[in-house]
Design a protein around this motif. Structure first.
Motif, PDB file in Angstrom:
ATOM      1  N   LYS A   1       0.758  -1.275   0.054  1.00  0.00           N
ATOM      2  CA  LYS A   1      -0.107   0.045  -0.171  1.00  0.00           C
ATOM      3  C   LYS A   1       1.143   1.169  -0.047  1.00  0.00           C
ATOM      4  O   LYS A   1       0.654   2.263  -0.792  1.00  0.00           O
ATOM      5  CB  LYS A   1      -0.834  -0.069   1.150  1.00  0.00           C
TER       6      LYS A   1
ATOM      7  N   LYS B   1       2.542   1.480  -3.549  1.00  0.00           N
ATOM      8  CA  LYS B   1       1.630   1.929  -4.776  1.00  0.00           C
ATOM      9  C   LYS B   1       1.164   3.467  -4.353  1.00  0.00           C
ATOM     10  O   LYS B   1       1.256   4.355  -5.327  1.00  0.00           O
ATOM     11  CB  LYS B   1       0.539   1.019  -4.700  1.00  0.00           C
ATOM     12  N   THR B   2       1.076   3.893  -3.073  1.00  0.00           N
ATOM     13  CA  THR B   2       0.740   5.380  -2.777  1.00  0.00           C
ATOM     14  C   THR B   2       1.858   6.213  -3.618  1.00  0.00           C
ATOM     15  O   THR B   2       1.717   7.126  -3.949  1.00  0.00           O
ATOM     16  CB  THR B   2       0.356   5.440  -1.447  1.00  0.00           C
ATOM     17  N   ASP B   3       3.071   5.831  -3.052  1.00  0.00           N
ATOM     18  CA  ASP B   3       4.216   6.581  -3.469  1.00  0.00           C
ATOM     19  C   ASP B   3       4.392   6.605  -5.161  1.00  0.00           C
ATOM     20  O   ASP B   3       4.715   7.549  -5.621  1.00  0.00           O
ATOM     21  CB  ASP B   3       5.403   6.059  -2.722  1.00  0.00           C
TER      22      ASP B   3
ATOM     23  N   GLU C   1       1.942   8.840  -6.537  1.00  0.00           N
ATOM     24  CA  GLU C   1       2.436  10.292  -6.249  1.00  0.00           C
ATOM     25  C   GLU C   1       3.431  10.830  -7.017  1.00  0.00           C
ATOM     26  O   GLU C   1       3.196  12.057  -7.697  1.00  0.00           O
ATOM     27  CB  GLU C   1       2.863  10.364  -4.748  1.00  0.00           C
TER      28      GLU C   1
ATOM     29  N   HIS D   1       1.797  11.546 -10.409  1.00  0.00           N
ATOM     30  CA  HIS D   1       0.494  12.172 -10.631  1.00  0.00           C
ATOM     31  C   HIS D   1       0.444  13.303 -11.619  1.00  0.00           C
ATOM     32  O   HIS D   1       1.380  13.609 -12.026  1.00  0.00           O
ATOM     33  CB  HIS D   1       0.262  12.915  -9.228  1.00  0.00           C
TER      34      HIS D   1
ATOM     35  N   GLU E   1      -9.142  -1.013  -4.086  1.00  0.00           N
ATOM     36  CA  GLU E   1      -8.012   0.031  -4.729  1.00  0.00           C
ATOM     37  C   GLU E   1      -8.823   0.779  -5.972  1.00  0.00           C
ATOM     38  O   GLU E   1      -9.208   0.099  -6.803  1.00  0.00           O
ATOM     39  CB  GLU E   1      -6.829  -0.836  -5.358  1.00  0.00           C
TER      40      GLU E   1
ATOM     41  N   ASP F   1      -7.867   3.261  -8.769  1.00  0.00           N
ATOM     42  CA  ASP F   1      -6.885   3.770  -9.489  1.00  0.00           C
ATOM     43  C   ASP F   1      -7.254   4.266 -10.922  1.00  0.00           C
ATOM     44  O   ASP F   1      -7.553   3.344 -11.925  1.00  0.00           O
ATOM     45  CB  ASP F   1      -5.695   2.774  -9.809  1.00  0.00           C
TER      46      ASP F   1
ATOM     47  N   GLN G   1      -6.341   5.728  -4.464  1.00  0.00           N
ATOM     48  CA  GLN G   1      -6.685   5.450  -3.135  1.00  0.00           C
ATOM     49  C   GLN G   1      -6.830   4.020  -2.718  1.00  0.00           C
ATOM     50  O   GLN G   1      -7.394   3.313  -3.606  1.00  0.00           O
ATOM     51  CB  GLN G   1      -8.009   6.014  -2.666  1.00  0.00           C
ATOM     52  N   THR G   2      -5.946   3.586  -1.826  1.00  0.00           N
ATOM     53  CA  THR G   2      -6.292   2.031  -1.252  1.00  0.00           C
ATOM     54  C   THR G   2      -6.117   2.236   0.286  1.00  0.00           C
ATOM     55  O   THR G   2      -5.017   2.551   0.750  1.00  0.00           O
ATOM     56  CB  THR G   2      -5.031   1.241  -1.864  1.00  0.00           C
ATOM     57  N   LYS G   3      -7.332   1.951   0.943  1.00  0.00           N
ATOM     58  CA  LYS G   3      -7.144   2.101   2.441  1.00  0.00           C
ATOM     59  C   LYS G   3      -7.969   1.010   3.025  1.00  0.00           C
ATOM     60  O   LYS G   3      -8.943   0.297   2.288  1.00  0.00           O
ATOM     61  CB  LYS G   3      -8.072   3.512   2.884  1.00  0.00           C
TER      62      LYS G   3
END
Length: 441
Positions: A34, A37-39, A42, A45, A273, A275, A300-302
């Motif tokens: 998580k 993938k978030t980094d 980023e 983006h 997720e 995306d 977003q993945t939370k």
């Protein structure tokens, strides 16, 4: 018989321990993915690409510099450039003449204003001879084109173009805050986005097969715990009236523990997720291709715990209410039901007579929202997938001059399957134990 019963209990407990060990590794790997993938989202983006004015300055500047470098004044091109410059100068002179004409004195003004306007007009006619300027336009155009052949002029033009583009961005205030991007690059020790992207994708690719194996192993081991504990008959011993047909305490502990493992995994790992990204956007500018790839629009993945934390940190009354309800029906009620189930059916310290234990063990199912949450998560997945897919499809077909390839990466994550497993395990556990209780009665 006693030996077989003991073997079942030991085997169920061993499977439970193995499932717990694998779940710890699975949760760690999923949370690591998580973060990765978030980094990765980023650094890709869209605000650092298509929406970054500095990137456009670089792209347009490179195209203009290439066009200046390719400027080779042959006889044919010299005539075309001279004609274009002539038309430009002629248009400029006409605009000057129009502006001067607007400054002529108004016949209806006072005699003092008319006198002042006449003097000003005479001075303009004396200093600026528009007709003579128009006659010399071809001469000026030839002189300008001739200067393009002087060494160093091209470099001066390119430098001036870069300054103009940079000043335009600075005056518009369209600069992008790149500190989050730079923080990610520093964290991974990367010099550029491409290198960092490759590093992160390699690590994610290495973790994904292990995650799939761990997920399958955890669910498989939990299923084996249920099979070993529930299949093959439950010993009755010497039951009396009103005494439930009990499982051995170790098997009951294994069943409740296995169900609790699935609940903990489902709550602490990502479930959905979302995306949405532009895989490629391409168009022509001054005959040169301009291409943007892998532009992340939304990611977003939370996990449920992440959502609850964000809601609590918001501090808003409505968000706090949602956070409390989510915590109550997703964490508190399911956990208390499992604990009460173990206490009731094992009659731990005579807890079967306590009303709160009987409530959570026998009657709290109607209050638990676990099954409803699974359906809600699944419907949210379908809704996000359709919405993102529809909107990206509209974007891709927006223009014939711009080629757009979009990617919809909305997917269900392992946390959903763990939570689904908890719901199913809870139903099986409650049904099996309640059936034994009802049959004894």
């Amino acid at each position: 018989m006693q030996t077989g019963r003991l073997v079942r209990q030991v085997l169920a407990l061993a499977l439970l321990i193995g499932a717990g060990w694998l779940l710890i590794g699975l949760v760690g790997d999923l949370n690591r993915v998580k973060i990765l993938k978030t980094d990765l989202a980023e650094i890709h983006h869209v605000r650092y690409g298509m929406l970054d004015a500095d990137v456009w300055v670089t792209r347009i500047g490179e195209i203009l510099e290439k066009r200046v470098d390719e400027l080779d004044l042959t006889q044919a091109s010299r005539e075309q450039v001279t004609e274009a410059v002539t038309q430009l100068l002629d248009t400029l002179i006409r605009e000057i003449e129009r502006n001067l004409a607007q400054r002529r004195p108004d016949p209806g003004a006072s005699w003092l204003d008319q006198l002042q306007g006449a003097l000003q007009q005479g001075l303009q006619d004396l200093v600026l001879d528009v007709a003579r300027l128009r006659d010399r336009v071809p001469e000026y155009a030839d002189a300008f084109v001739e200067q393009l052949s002087v060494p160093g002029v091209k470099e001066q033009i390119k430098a001036r173009l870069r300054v103009l583009l940079t000043d335009a961005v600075a005056s518009s205030g369209a600069g992008t805050d790149r500190r989050p991007l730079e923080a990610v690059l520093v964290r991974y020790g990367c010099a550029d986005v491409d290198g960092c992207s490759g590093l992160i994708e390699t690590e994610v690719g290495a973790l994904q097969p292990r995650i799939q194996q761990q997920l399958g192993a955890v669910i498989g081991l939990v299923a084996l715990v249920f099979i070993i504990s529930l299949i093959g008959g439950m010993p009755r011993g010497e039951p009396t009236v009103g005494t439930p047909d009990r499982l051995p305490p170790m098997l009951l502990f294994a069943l409740v523990g296995a169900t609790f493992l699935l609940l903990a995994g489902g709550l602490s790992t990502p479930m959905i997720e979302v995306d949405a990204r532009i895989a490629e956007l391409a168009f022509q500018l001054l005959g040169e291709p301009v291409v943007f790839t892998d532009q992340v629009l939304y990611f977003q993945t939370k996990s449920i715990f992440d959502v609850m934390r964000i809601l609590f940190e918001s501090g808003q009354a409505d968000m706090l209410l949602v956070a409390v309800l989510l915590t109550l029906f997703s964490v508190v009620f399911p956990a208390l039901k499992l604990l009460a189930t173990y206490a009731f059916y094992s009659d731990w310290n005579g807890s079967r007579g306590a009303w709160i234990v009987r409530f959570f063990a026998l009657k709290s199912g109607k209050w638990s929202m676990a099954d409803v949450m699974v359906v809600a998560i699944f419907m949210a997945y379908i809704g996000f997938d359709a919405l993102v897919g529809n909107q990206l499809g509209s974007l891709a077909g927006a223009s014939d001059a711009v080629a757009v390839l979009t990617t919809n990466g909305t997917s269900l994550e392992p946390g959903f399957y763990l939570f689904l497993g908890f719901v199913l395990a809870g139903l099986v556990l409650s049904g099996a134990l309640e059936n034994r209780l009802d049959r004894d009665r």
